[in-house]
Design an enzyme around this catalytic site. Structure first.
Site, short mmCIF file in Angstrom:
data_model
loop_
_atom_site.label_atom_id
_atom_site.label_comp_id
_atom_site.label_asym_id
_atom_site.label_seq_id
_atom_site.Cartn_x
_atom_site.Cartn_y
_atom_site.Cartn_z
N GLY A 11 0.84 -1.20 0.00
CA GLY A 11 0.00 0.00 0.00
C GLY A 11 0.88 1.25 0.00
O GLY A 11 2.09 1.17 0.18
N ASP A 13 0.95 3.79 2.17
CA ASP A 13 1.45 4.25 3.48
C ASP A 13 2.79 3.61 3.85
O ASP A 13 3.73 4.29 4.24
CB ASP A 13 0.41 3.97 4.57
CG ASP A 13 -0.91 4.69 4.30
OD1 ASP A 13 -0.88 5.76 3.66
OD2 ASP A 13 -1.97 4.17 4.71
N SER A 14 2.87 2.28 3.72
CA SER A 14 4.13 1.61 4.09
C SER A 14 5.23 1.92 3.08
O SER A 14 6.41 1.96 3.42
CB SER A 14 3.93 0.09 4.23
OG SER A 14 3.46 -0.47 3.04
N CYS A 100 -4.26 -8.23 15.17
CA CYS A 100 -3.21 -8.45 14.18
C CYS A 100 -1.97 -7.64 14.55
O CYS A 100 -0.84 -8.11 14.43
CB CYS A 100 -3.72 -8.07 12.80
SG CYS A 100 -2.52 -8.36 11.51
N GLY A 124 3.33 1.53 8.35
CA GLY A 124 2.75 2.73 7.77
C GLY A 124 1.53 3.22 8.53
O GLY A 124 0.59 3.73 7.93
N CYS A 200 -7.26 -7.16 8.39
CA CYS A 200 -5.83 -6.95 8.33
C CYS A 200 -5.16 -8.03 7.48
O CYS A 200 -5.11 -9.19 7.87
CB CYS A 200 -5.35 -7.02 9.77
SG CYS A 200 -3.62 -7.06 9.99
#
Length: 395
Positions: A11, A13-14, A100, A124, A200
């Site tokens: 994704g 964000d990470s 998670c 992230g 998740c």
């Protein structure tokens, strides 16, 4: 150079988290967690893990960082999926994302990262970490992300000091538009990728179908309870003590079928949760029906009309001692103590004023305002200003 292993999820964000760490001078390694690979229960177009791991690999390649995939599906099944089945079977509604983070990302994954010589693990998440010193020892603070709209501190409400010590959240100071902007400037494949929905790392799961693998469908009735039912209009008695009052405020109403009328059928009370509106398939009411309670033993769903139905609201909840967690152990309350906080009972809910009351067998959270659909099995998290200091499972 300190070594950081980033959980690259595929994704945006990470991806930007990995880049930010590079800019800060860390040695960065990308690791993709494969947590689930049973396509029969995911809507595979929505979040196929193969595409995600491919995107993560392309990002790592673009940033020039080493990359590998770890298969954690066995631990994930054991710690998250089995727990979910168990909770739904008991008529509670678990939050797999919170688990998670506690059980997989900052436990199993973190151990792998530390074994690979990492000094830190980064994700992230939109949250921040602060450090203060008390009696010569560092204490780590979990702070909300600066982007109010994306703050994800709630999902990390079960982390410990030991886990926070080794965690980094590189994008907590950024807003989502800024993150997308950075990714676009770097020409990362994830720049315009839409945020993943659903569990998740599993992707978008058809929850009833997912649960049906273990929890077999069983026909039961849907009962509508009228808002005028007498137990909603009883005057609040006088109490000898605050604890008596809190017990009263958290007491569940024991609904019976004769309290209302049967308005439909369902395929299993365990598939439904408080506050749910979709999936009831009952028409002909003035306002839509909402689930106000489920009885998994007798397989009955109790509903009420409209989102203002009195059966949806409560002012207090209880957390048992064994499901109570303080991130800031130094602030943990002793029996008889209280604390003014702001709290939320679900992700993205605005923070609400509340008072914590510590008693022998747990903790009461008393809200200033009535709360809708307080749901057993979900997490309540409480904050002092922008710091998340503790949490617990709603009992």
């Amino acid at each position: 150079m300190k070594r950081v292993i980033v959980g690259l999820s595929g994704g945006v964000d990470s991806s930007v988290a990995a880049y930010a760490l590079q800019q800060q001078g860390y040695e960065v390694i990308g690791l993709f967690m494969k947590n689930w690979h049973d396509d029969s229960v995911t809507i595979s177009d929505e979040c196929p893990w193969l595409d995600d791991s491919n995107d993560a690999m392309l990002v790592a390649d673009k940033l020039g960082i080493p990359f590998q995939t770890v298969d954690l599906s066995e631990q994930y099944k054991e710690r998250i999926v089995d727990y979910m089945f168990d909770e739904y079977q008991k008529g509670r509604t678990p939050n797999p994302d919170v688990l998670c983070n506690r059980e997989i990302k900052f436990d199993v994954f973190m151990k792998i990262a530390l074994d690979l010589g990492a000094d830190y693990v980064a994700t992230g998440h939109y949250c921040r970490k602060g450090t203060i010193e008390k009696n010569g020892k560092p204490i780590y603070k979990l702070l909300a992300g600066v982007d109010d709209n994306k703050d994800q501190s709630y999902f990390l409400c079960q982390l410990s000091q030991k886990q926070l010590a080794k965690a980094l959240f590189p994008i907590g100071e950024l807003t989502k538009p800024q993150v997308r902007d950075i990714a676009a400037k770097l020409d990362l494949v994830t720049a315009d990728k839409k945020d993943s929905q659903g569990l998740c790392f599993i992707g978008k799961v058809r929850l009833p179908e997912f649960l049906q693998q273990k929890l077999k469908p069983k026909e039961g009735v849907i009962v509508e309870i009228p808002a005028e039912q007498e137990y909603y209009t009883i005057e609040t008695p006088n109490f000898d003590s605050k604890v008596d009052e809190l017990h009263y405020l958290t007491k569940k109403i024991d609904y019976t079928i004769s309290d209302g009328k049967i308005v439909g059928k369902h395929q299993g009370a365990q598939y439904f949760t408080k506050g749910q509106r979709k999936g009831l398939a009952v028409g002909g009411t003035v306002e839509p029906l909402f689930v106000i309670d489920t009885d998994v033993d007798d397989n009955v769903i109790y509903t009420g009309q409209g989102k203002k139905h009195p059966g949806l609201f409560k002012r207090a909840l209880f957390v048992t001692s064994d499901e109570l967690h303080w991130i800031r152990e130094d602030l943990a309350l002793k029996v008889g103590e209280t604390m003014k906080v702001k709290a939320r009972i679900r992700y993205r809910q605005l923070l609400e004023k509340a008072i914590l009351h510590k008693v022998d067998n747990g903790l009461f959270v008393e809200f200033e305002n009535l709360q809708s659909a307080i749901t057993e099995g979900q997490f309540v998290a409480w904050y002092l200003d922008d710091e998340l200091v503790g949490s617990g499972v709603i009992s």
